[in-house]
Design a protein around this motif. Structure first.
Motif, short mmCIF file in Angstrom:
data_model
loop_
_atom_site.label_atom_id
_atom_site.label_comp_id
_atom_site.label_asym_id
_atom_site.label_seq_id
_atom_site.Cartn_x
_atom_site.Cartn_y
_atom_site.Cartn_z
N ASN A 198 5.50 3.98 -6.36
CA ASN A 198 4.38 4.07 -5.43
C ASN A 198 3.43 2.89 -5.61
OD1 ASN A 198 2.75 4.66 -7.64
ND2 ASN A 198 2.52 6.83 -7.12
N ASN A 199 2.29 2.96 -4.95
CA ASN A 199 1.40 1.80 -4.93
C ASN A 199 0.62 1.62 -6.22
OD1 ASN A 199 -0.09 4.13 -4.35
ND2 ASN A 199 -1.62 3.00 -3.21
N VAL A 200 0.74 2.59 -7.15
CA VAL A 200 0.11 2.42 -8.46
C VAL A 200 1.17 2.38 -9.55
CG1 VAL A 200 -2.12 3.33 -7.78
CG2 VAL A 200 -0.35 4.90 -8.61
N ASP A 201 2.37 2.02 -9.15
CA ASP A 201 3.50 1.80 -10.06
C ASP A 201 4.00 3.04 -10.76
OD1 ASP A 201 2.63 -1.60 -11.13
OD2 ASP A 201 3.53 -0.81 -9.29
N GLU A 202 3.73 4.19 -10.19
CA GLU A 202 4.36 5.41 -10.70
C GLU A 202 5.77 5.47 -10.14
OE1 GLU A 202 1.52 8.15 -9.12
OE2 GLU A 202 0.47 8.34 -11.03
N ALA A 242 0.81 -1.23 0.00
CA ALA A 242 0.00 0.00 0.00
C ALA A 242 0.83 1.27 0.00
CB ALA A 242 -0.93 0.00 1.22
N ASN A 243 2.13 1.13 0.16
CA ASN A 243 2.99 2.30 0.27
C ASN A 243 4.11 2.29 -0.76
OD1 ASN A 243 2.36 3.95 2.94
ND2 ASN A 243 2.01 1.78 3.38
N CYS A 268 16.80 -0.40 0.79
CA CYS A 268 15.41 -0.10 0.44
C CYS A 268 14.66 0.40 1.66
CB CYS A 268 14.71 -1.30 -0.19
SG CYS A 268 14.53 -2.74 0.87
N ASN A 269 13.64 1.18 1.38
CA ASN A 269 12.84 1.80 2.44
C ASN A 269 11.36 1.69 2.09
OD1 ASN A 269 11.40 4.83 2.81
ND2 ASN A 269 12.15 3.84 4.68
N ASN A 270 10.58 1.29 3.08
CA ASN A 270 9.13 1.22 2.93
C ASN A 270 8.50 1.68 4.23
OD1 ASN A 270 6.69 -1.14 3.49
ND2 ASN A 270 6.50 0.18 1.69
N PHE A 271 7.70 2.73 4.12
CA PHE A 271 7.03 3.28 5.31
C PHE A 271 8.09 3.61 6.38
CE2 PHE A 271 3.88 2.71 8.92
CZ PHE A 271 3.17 3.86 8.63
N VAL A 272 8.14 2.91 7.49
CA VAL A 272 9.12 3.23 8.53
C VAL A 272 10.31 2.28 8.54
CG1 VAL A 272 7.39 4.31 10.02
CG2 VAL A 272 7.91 1.86 10.27
N TRP A 273 10.28 1.31 7.63
CA TRP A 273 11.31 0.26 7.68
C TRP A 273 12.43 0.47 6.67
CZ3 TRP A 273 6.03 -1.51 7.50
CH2 TRP A 273 5.52 -1.83 8.76
N TRP A 274 13.61 0.03 7.07
CA TRP A 274 14.80 0.05 6.23
C TRP A 274 15.43 -1.33 6.23
CZ3 TRP A 274 16.70 4.23 3.47
CH2 TRP A 274 16.13 5.47 3.75
#
Length: 114
Positions: free
Chosen positions: A55-59, A34-35, A98-104
């Motif tokens: 992003n979540n819509v592949d942009e 979702a992120n 890589c980074n997603n939301f709060v995670w690395w």
């Protein structure tokens, strides 16, 4: 617990290619998909810089230094984001994370020899 795990780094000659993978833990699957997910890199003595984001819509968006050479993509069914790196240059040498939301992730070393 490791939430993001990178792989695919290594040593390659200039002009070569590598594909990095960032796999998310199953426990964060819904948040991951979702992120946005971004790849960053940090070379010795340099600040961390954004390489590419999806992003979540592949942009997607890319740093100017990698446009036309790197491609970011995602496969939500596999909880994975990829970074295809072509025409690598010595200046691409860095630790890629890589980074997603709060995670690395912990990072993977990419070294490009001239």
């Amino acid at each position: 617990q490791v939430q993001l795990l990178e792989s695919g780094g290594g040593l390659v000659q200039a002009g070569g290619s590598l594909r990095l993978s960032c796999v998310a833990a199953e426990t964060i699957r819904s948040i991951f998909s979702a992120n946005s997910v971004a790849w960053y890199r940090q070379a010795p003595g340099a600040q961390r810089e954004l390489v590419a984001r999806i992003n979540n819509v592949d942009e997607t968006n890319y740093a100017d230094s990698v446009k036309g050479r790197f491609t970011i993509s995602r496969d939500n069914a596999k909880n994975t984001v990829y970074l295809q790196m072509n025409s690598l240059k010595p200046e691409d040498t860095a630790v890629y994370s890589c980074n997603n939301f709060v995670w690395w992730g912990q990072g993977t070393q990419v070294t490009v020899s001239s």
